[in-house]
Scaffold this motif. Structure first.
Motif, short mmCIF file in Angstrom:
data_model
loop_
_atom_site.label_atom_id
_atom_site.label_comp_id
_atom_site.label_asym_id
_atom_site.label_seq_id
_atom_site.Cartn_x
_atom_site.Cartn_y
_atom_site.Cartn_z
N LEU A 82 0.85 -1.19 0.00
CA LEU A 82 0.00 0.00 0.00
C LEU A 82 0.89 1.24 0.00
O LEU A 82 1.77 1.41 0.86
CB LEU A 82 -0.91 0.02 1.22
CG LEU A 82 -1.95 1.14 1.29
CD1 LEU A 82 -2.91 1.08 0.10
CD2 LEU A 82 -2.72 1.05 2.61
N ILE A 83 0.63 2.13 -0.97
CA ILE A 83 1.44 3.34 -1.09
C ILE A 83 0.91 4.42 -0.16
O ILE A 83 1.65 5.05 0.58
CB ILE A 83 1.46 3.84 -2.54
CG1 ILE A 83 2.15 2.79 -3.45
CG2 ILE A 83 2.15 5.19 -2.65
CD1 ILE A 83 2.11 3.11 -4.92
N ASN A 84 -0.40 4.66 -0.17
CA ASN A 84 -0.99 5.69 0.70
C ASN A 84 -1.46 5.08 2.01
O ASN A 84 -2.66 4.97 2.30
CB ASN A 84 -2.14 6.42 -0.03
CG ASN A 84 -3.21 5.46 -0.52
OD1 ASN A 84 -2.95 4.28 -0.75
ND2 ASN A 84 -4.42 5.98 -0.67
N LYS A 85 -0.54 4.63 2.82
CA LYS A 85 -0.85 3.96 4.07
C LYS A 85 -1.59 4.86 5.05
O LYS A 85 -2.31 4.37 5.92
CB LYS A 85 0.44 3.44 4.72
CG LYS A 85 1.13 2.35 3.93
CD LYS A 85 2.36 1.85 4.67
CE LYS A 85 3.03 0.71 3.87
NZ LYS A 85 4.23 0.19 4.59
N ASP A 86 -1.40 6.16 4.93
CA ASP A 86 -2.06 7.07 5.87
C ASP A 86 -3.57 7.17 5.65
O ASP A 86 -4.29 7.73 6.48
CB ASP A 86 -1.44 8.48 5.78
CG ASP A 86 0.01 8.50 6.25
OD1 ASP A 86 0.37 7.59 7.02
OD2 ASP A 86 0.74 9.40 5.83
N ASP A 87 -4.02 6.64 4.54
CA ASP A 87 -5.46 6.78 4.22
C ASP A 87 -6.32 5.67 4.81
O ASP A 87 -7.52 5.66 4.60
CB ASP A 87 -5.64 6.81 2.70
CG ASP A 87 -5.18 8.13 2.10
OD1 ASP A 87 -4.92 9.04 2.90
OD2 ASP A 87 -5.09 8.23 0.87
#
Length: 407
Positions: A82-87
């Protein structure tokens, strides 16, 4: 027998009702399910289209937000990292790794349900996987409540169907049961009536065989009784055949025009001699010539039955009045006597087969079938028969035939 049949009918009706309700319920639930999820799935597909047109990827809004309240986009590299882990929360990530593309999937995470769709894309010249996620808990709860209501309603419907099935099966079987009971009574009464003359004939025949040397003149009383019972038996069999054929609609009327007054005069002329011998009087009152359309032989049988009935229950020096009349809409016939009459509670049963009013009150023998045949003849001519009687004063039969009804 009828109890078992009633239960079988109820079970069959209930099964048919359950199958129909199940099919209809499944169709309704499937349609509503498709309709409820359609907006959620369309929002996902619109998001896919928007990203494809603008190239903008919406942000979820930061760490710690619950995904079950939002539509989000997850970006995965080719190694499913996952690239956008903060989402999205860390404990949700492994549940959303995409495996199927361009197809809406359902995913369950910690009791929450999501619809997802994944597509392949390129960001900064790097191949990635875009996964669009939409929470469908509201839709699922709606469907769950709907299913619960349908199950409760279906259960209540089945209970009502069983109760209604028992009630309707009972009502449907009632005329059949009544007919069966009448048939059983008819067979029982017919057997009894047939047994009586046969027993007399057999007994008298045995007496004749015991004294073969006796002359005919010596045994004349026995022979006379045998002949009398043979005639009674013949009449009984003829009446039974008439009623049996009438029940099966095998008897057809020969409809033709005839002069009603002329027929009545012929019958009265024949009965007057017998009545005079018994000290009784028969009078006929007839309107101007009346033309009647029907079966002349059956109508002759009807009048003979009613006159014979009046003769049996009228004492010596009694009066029997026969009359016919015609109005605008009807042709009528009345037979009135001043005989012994009958109680009011007996009037409604005199047309039942083998029913006889207190044999001790008359010296004549009756089979109890004549009035049943008379009623059948009147019904076949689309007529109505009415009886008025008072104990000790006499009986009156009134028959009306409608000119408008076709027989």
């Amino acid at each position: 027998m009828f109890k078992k049949t009633r239960i079988n009918l109820t079970i069959l009706n209930s099964i048919v009702f359950i199958v129909i309700i199940s099919i209809l319920g499944s169709m309704i639930y499937s349609y509503i399910r498709l309709y409820v999820y359609r907006d959620a799935d369309r929002s996902l597909q619109d998001m896919v289209g928007r990203v494809g047109l603008t190239g903008e990827i919406p942000k979820f809004g930061g760490q710690g937000r619950d995904p079950h309240n939002n539509i989000i986009v997850l970006i995965w590299n080719k190694n499913n990292v996952l690239i956008n882990k903060d989402d999205i929360q860390d404990n949700y990530q492994n549940h959303f790794i995409p495996h199927t593309y361009n197809k809406i999937q359902t995913t369950e995470v910690d009791g929450y349900y999501f619809h997802t769709i994944s597509v392949r894309a390129t960001i900064n010249n790097q191949p990635v996987k875009l996964e669009f996620i939409r929470n469908v808990d509201i839709e699922r709860n709606i469907l769950r409540r709907l299913l619960l209501m349908m199950l409760i309603g279906g259960a209540l419907g089945i209970i009502l169907a069983i109760a209604a099935g028992l009630f309707l099966a009972g009502r449907a079987l009632r005329p059949i049961k009544n007919s069966w009971d009448k048939q059983q009574r008819f067979v029982s009464d017919a057997s009894h009536e047939l047994r009586t003359p046969l027993t007399v004939i057999q007994t008298r025949g045995d007496l004749l065989l015991r004294t073969p040397e006796a002359t005919i003149q010596e045994k004349l009383p026995d022979i006379s009784i045998i002949l009398k019972e043979c005639r009674r038996l013949s009449k009984l069999v003829a009446n039974l055949l008439t009623l049996a054929r009438s029940d099966s609609n095998e008897l057809e009327l020969e409809r033709k025009e005839f002069n009603l007054g002329e027929l009545l005069r012929d019958i009265v002329e024949h009965f007057s001699e017998v009545a005079s011998f018994q000290g009784k009087t028969i009078t006929l009152t007839s309107a101007p010539p009346i033309t009647f359309v029907g079966d002349r032989d059956r109508f002759h049988q009807l009048i003979v039955i009613l006159l014979d009935n009046a003769m049996k229950y009228t004492d010596d020096n009694g009066l029997i009045e026969l009359s016919c009349f015609e109005t605008k809409n009807h042709i009528g016939l009345t037979i009135k006597d001043n005989g012994i009459g009958m109680k009011e509670e007996n009037v409604g049963r005199i047309f039942d087969r083998f029913y006889q009013v207190d044999k001790s009150r008359t010296k004549s023998e009756s089979l109890g079938l004549g009035l049943s045949i008379a009623k059948w003849i009147v019904d076949k001519h689309a007529g109505k028969i009415k009886v008025e009687s008072k104990l000790g004063e006499g009986t009156k039969f009134e028959i009306l035939f409608s000119k408008r009804k076709k027989i």
